[in-house]
Design an enzyme around this catalytic site. Sequence first.
Site, PDB file in Angstrom:
ATOM      1  CD  GLU A   2      -9.782  -1.453   8.139  1.00 54.68           C
ATOM      2  OE1 GLU A   2      -8.861  -2.030   8.748  1.00 54.68           O
ATOM      3  OE2 GLU A   2      -9.666  -1.027   6.975  1.00 54.68           O
TER       4      GLU A   2
ATOM      5  CD  GLU B 234      -2.978  -1.177   2.254  1.00 50.55           C
ATOM      6  OE1 GLU B 234      -2.701  -0.651   3.344  1.00 50.55           O
ATOM      7  OE2 GLU B 234      -4.072  -1.707   1.996  1.00 50.55           O
TER       8      GLU B 234
ATOM      9  CD  GLU C 122      -1.418  -7.211  11.529  1.00 46.14           C
ATOM     10  OE1 GLU C 122      -0.238  -7.390  11.152  1.00 46.14           O
ATOM     11  OE2 GLU C 122      -2.110  -6.269  11.104  1.00 46.14           O
TER      12      GLU C 122
ATOM     13  CG  ASP D   9      -7.517  -5.683   5.034  1.00 45.80           C
ATOM     14  OD1 ASP D   9      -7.120  -5.862   6.195  1.00 45.80           O
ATOM     15  OD2 ASP D   9      -7.589  -4.565   4.503  1.00 45.80           O
TER      16      ASP D   9
HETATM   17  O1  GCW Z   1      -6.956  -3.144   6.716  1.00 45.23           O
HETATM   18  C1  GCW Z   1      -6.182  -2.313   5.916  1.00 45.23           C
HETATM   19  C2  GCW Z   1      -6.522  -0.931   6.361  1.00 45.23           C
HETATM   20  C3  GCW Z   1      -5.394   0.045   6.313  1.00 45.23           C
HETATM   21  C4  GCW Z   1      -4.191  -0.595   7.007  1.00 45.23           C
HETATM   22  C5  GCW Z   1      -3.817  -1.850   6.230  1.00 45.23           C
HETATM   23  C6  GCW Z   1      -2.671  -2.618   6.889  1.00 45.23           C
HETATM   24  C7  GCW Z   1      -2.496   0.337   8.379  1.00 45.23           C
HETATM   25  O2  GCW Z   1      -7.608  -0.471   5.606  1.00 45.23           O
HETATM   26  O3  GCW Z   1      -5.804   1.213   6.953  1.00 45.23           O
HETATM   27  O4  GCW Z   1      -3.108   0.275   7.126  1.00 45.23           O
HETATM   28  O5  GCW Z   1      -4.902  -2.729   6.178  1.00 45.23           O
HETATM   29  O6  GCW Z   1      -2.965  -3.551   7.617  1.00 45.23           O
HETATM   30  O7  GCW Z   1      -1.527  -2.291   6.665  1.00 45.23           O
END
Ligand code: GCW
Length: 675
Positions: A369, A268, A363, A341
């Site tokens: 979220e 990212e 993790e 995710d």
């Molecule tokens: O879940 C996603 C989130 C991001 C986050 C990323 C990650 C810290 O939308 O905000 O960034 O994963 O885990 O690196």
Amino acid sequence: MKHKIYLLIGLLLSSFSILQAEDGSRLWLRQPQNAHAQVTANKQSPTIGLATRELQQAWQGAPVTLELKKDKQLDKDGFRIRHTSDGLTITSPDEIGLLYGTYHLLRLQALQSNDLKTDNEIIENPAYQLRILNHWDNMDRTIERGYAGKSLWNWDELPNTLSDRYEAYARANASIGINGTVLNNVNASPQILSAEYLQKVKALADVFRPYGIRVYLSVNFASPMVLDSLPTADPLDKEVIRWWKNKTKEIYKLIPDFGGFLVKANSEGQPGPCDFGRTHAEGANMLADALKPYKGIVMWRAFVYSPSDADRAKQAYLEFQPLDGQFRPNVIVQVKNGPVDFQPREPYSPLFGSMKHTSLMAEFQITQEYLGHSNHIAYLAPMWEEFFQFVPATSQKAIAGVSNIGTDANWCGHPFAQANWYAFGRLAWNPQLGSDEIADEWLKQTIYKEGVTDISPIHTDLKKMMLESREAVVDYMMPLGLHHLFAWGHHYGPEPWCKVPGARPDWLPSYYHKADAQGIGFDRSSTGSNAVAQYPDSLARLYNNLATCPEEYLLWFHHVPWRHTMKSGRTLWDELCRHYDAGVQQVKKFQKTWDKAEAFVDADCFKDVQSRLKIQARDAVWWKDACLLYFQQFSQMPIPYDIERPIHELDDLEKVQLGISNYECPSGELLNRNR
Ligand code: GCW
């Protein structure tokens, strides 16, 4: 006379503090602090001092001896509690084990547990050696995906001013066995490694140390370039290597028990070794070598997905599995529980079990979220329990959870969100504890107001509400293996129709649901992306076959015709409708349960949860209507006539703009804005 006045003031103050204290700020640590217990110890130290004080103030039973002693059955953090002729003895080979034993004993007391009444010995050893919170806290005190106010760390005031909350935080964590904290966001600012900030980090580490909490930092891989203008951050470059060695030395001078680094690299938009033609292993090993002399570790995240053609769910495996065996022993690859995710439900990440020569750690995401932020009740222990069925604790030595903690008086926003922090700690200590048992512990210690003696009229129902809450979220958001139908950016509401010109396809819901006239779902079987092949054979076969794939993962692994017959005998479409509706009905049931709890809980807490449940109920209908009306355009089938009809127009829902930012959503403010 004077004495009487003092007494009166004292009484007023103490009753005031009792009233104050029902705001959730005391978490699960609400036992009266007036016990005067007799406590002796065979050694003195700050940590043993804490254990002694905790017991003196709260332990109502026989005298306690704290005994620091080697014991073959006990690991460093483990403890033994046994009855002796003159009371109780807590034994541990390490001071911190004595503190953990103390909190355990006090927990048993709070729960009025039978374990205390018997003459049985209690022996406890943690399943994971490293039990770590990850804060996604930014230096400006915003929190990425934080929904409970600002970051606890007041960087402007540090190191000179130490908020009381720092110690309260350490104590709360120690009470559930958490022994590490990564202070800053994995999207890391290089600034955290500046000399100025390291002083601030040291101040926090000093507060946390007696509670056995080690400090770790997320680091930006390009730090040498940003902080000291090096021309490169190539992990094989001599200057870069030297820079990290010096930086590490500087850190350990200030913080001799510093834990190590957490790294999000080449993910990212974050910099990483691949920018310089190096592998993740080469990047991680360079940092690991710098940390090794001090016994520090690197936690290197496997959350990667490049804008390639490969199915996103396969990418972490594709990139990391071939590196198996190339990481230094003090590197742990940190893998999210699922392959995409933190969705409300995902199958486990196939990286677990497939890197036999590499240390891995899971993790989890404690902050919600993707599960309604701090507006929705979603007790996550059942989700984590699901994960442990596939990935037993015995295979790893560490575990991390992305924190849901902020400056809100009750720490986590939603009063029930505390239960997820609590559950993470308890499961990191013992993943065999049931969700049920943990909910029971948390409720009894936290939720009932002082003076309530008989909780039996409500306790079972509240526990049931917690236990069913995560599945309810799955049902009204993404049942049957659907995933990532979230609105662009904030990940709160539904947007299965979302189109953003120029956006990466794998950031859009249609990439995941693939709804069309034939059916819905992502074909990850051998006829599709073949992600199933990343799992062990027996599971791969199970998931690959439409007939045997567990229905909770069906649309994760298959593109399924709308009229496909489900186990219930209904069509897929009907079944989908029923799940969405069941989720909505469930939340309405939670509202009834909660209203019955009014007499048993603090008035403000009652109102708070009640109003959040209203939001949750509205949101559940919003999710159901949005998804069913949208998907109905493809299925062209009627919503079964016996379930509640949609109350929204799809056109209107498509116009909803929440106007909340990606990164911060202070709790309580998300009250259906612009809707
Ligand atoms: O879940 C996603 C989130 C991001 C986050 C990323 C990650 C810290 O939308 O905000 O960034 O994963 O885990 O690196």
